[in-house]
Design a protein around this motif. Structure first.
Motif, PDB file in Angstrom:
ATOM      1  N   LEU A 188      -2.295   2.308  -6.358  1.00 44.56           N
ATOM      2  CA  LEU A 188      -2.254   1.474  -5.153  1.00 44.56           C
ATOM      3  C   LEU A 188      -3.075   0.211  -5.352  1.00 44.56           C
ATOM      4  CD1 LEU A 188      -2.493   2.524  -1.468  1.00 44.56           C
ATOM      5  CD2 LEU A 188      -4.102   0.826  -2.345  1.00 44.56           C
ATOM      6  N   ARG A 218       0.805  -1.220   0.000  1.00 47.48           N
ATOM      7  CA  ARG A 218       0.000   0.000   0.000  1.00 47.48           C
ATOM      8  C   ARG A 218       0.843   1.278   0.000  1.00 47.48           C
ATOM      9  NH1 ARG A 218      -3.836   0.854   3.969  1.00 47.48           N
ATOM     10  NH2 ARG A 218      -5.649   1.083   2.617  1.00 47.48           N
ATOM     11  N   SER A 219       2.170   1.107  -0.166  1.00 45.16           N
ATOM     12  CA  SER A 219       3.046   2.268  -0.213  1.00 45.16           C
ATOM     13  C   SER A 219       4.392   1.872  -0.774  1.00 45.16           C
ATOM     14  CB  SER A 219       3.227   2.863   1.182  1.00 45.16           C
ATOM     15  OG  SER A 219       4.188   3.903   1.173  1.00 45.16           O
TER      16      SER A 219
END
Length: 209
Positions: free
Chosen positions: A177, A88-89
């Motif tokens: 994402l 997610r990052s």
């Protein structure tokens, strides 16, 4: 259950079609006189509209709880997956892990069924659902293999008064994402990942359109 707008069911058909293929969950009822809630895992039959039917053994602690307060929640969850920080990052310092899952809760008012014919009717409908081939023998209050066992169970008719449905799959997050999470689910392929991926892609497509 917290339901953000982006996690809510898109319409009634979304949660109905999902629940239609699931018939095992938990029945939760308030405990008596401040005791802990009574939570019972069980198979059930949902008619797709307004009623849930099931039966449980007579010694089950749920009966005293329902007699004190007839409100019950039928809770079903599935298609869950843990989504790690890195998906997610681009940076572990900014990524936040999460859980993907689908869940439906039916808030119901319970009617306890103790008459033999009423219990036989519940059994008939449950068996017709769980064993549609008909390989379960006759179900009647005064005949067939189940008649002597009816005294050991009680039936439940649960009238659905409210539906809470949630599909938590990052539909509100940026496309980049979501695509990174999609790749992670496809590559990891743990139990539940394929179903979670299907939901994520389906809801992402709807959000994009």
């Amino acid at each position: 259950m917290l339901i953000h707008p982006w996690d809510a069911a898109q319409d009634d058909e979304e949660w109905r079609s999902w629940l239609r293929t699931r018939d095992f969950g938990q029945i939760a009822v308030n405990g008596v006189a401040g005791a802990a809630p009574v939570v019972v895992p069980t198979h059930f039959f949902y008619d797709g509209d307004a009623e849930v039917l099931l039966h449980l053994a007579r010694p089950n602690p749920i009966w005293a709880a329902l007699e004190a307060n007839p409100v019950a929640v039928v809770s079903v969850h599935d298609d869950y997956a843990y989504i790690p920080t890195s998906w997610r990052s681009d940076s572990p310092e900014t990524g936040v892990p999460t859980s993907y899952y689908a869940a439906v809760q039916l808030v119901c008012r319970a009617e306890i069924v103790d008459d033999k014919e009423g219990k036989a009717e519940i059994l008939r409908r449950q068996l017709a659902h769980h064993q549609p081939a008909g390989d379960h023998g006759e179900v009647a209050a005064d005949a067939g293999p189940y008649r002597k066992m009816l005294s050991s169970i009680r039936g439940l008719r649960l009238r659905v008064e409210e539906v809470r449905a949630k599909f938590k799959y990052d539909a509100h997050r940026p496309a980049e994402l979501r695509e990174r999470v999609s790749r992670g689910l496809a590559e990891r392929d743990l139990p539940g990942d394929a179903a979670a991926l299907a939901h994520q892609r389906r809801r992402s497509a709807t959000a994009t359109s």
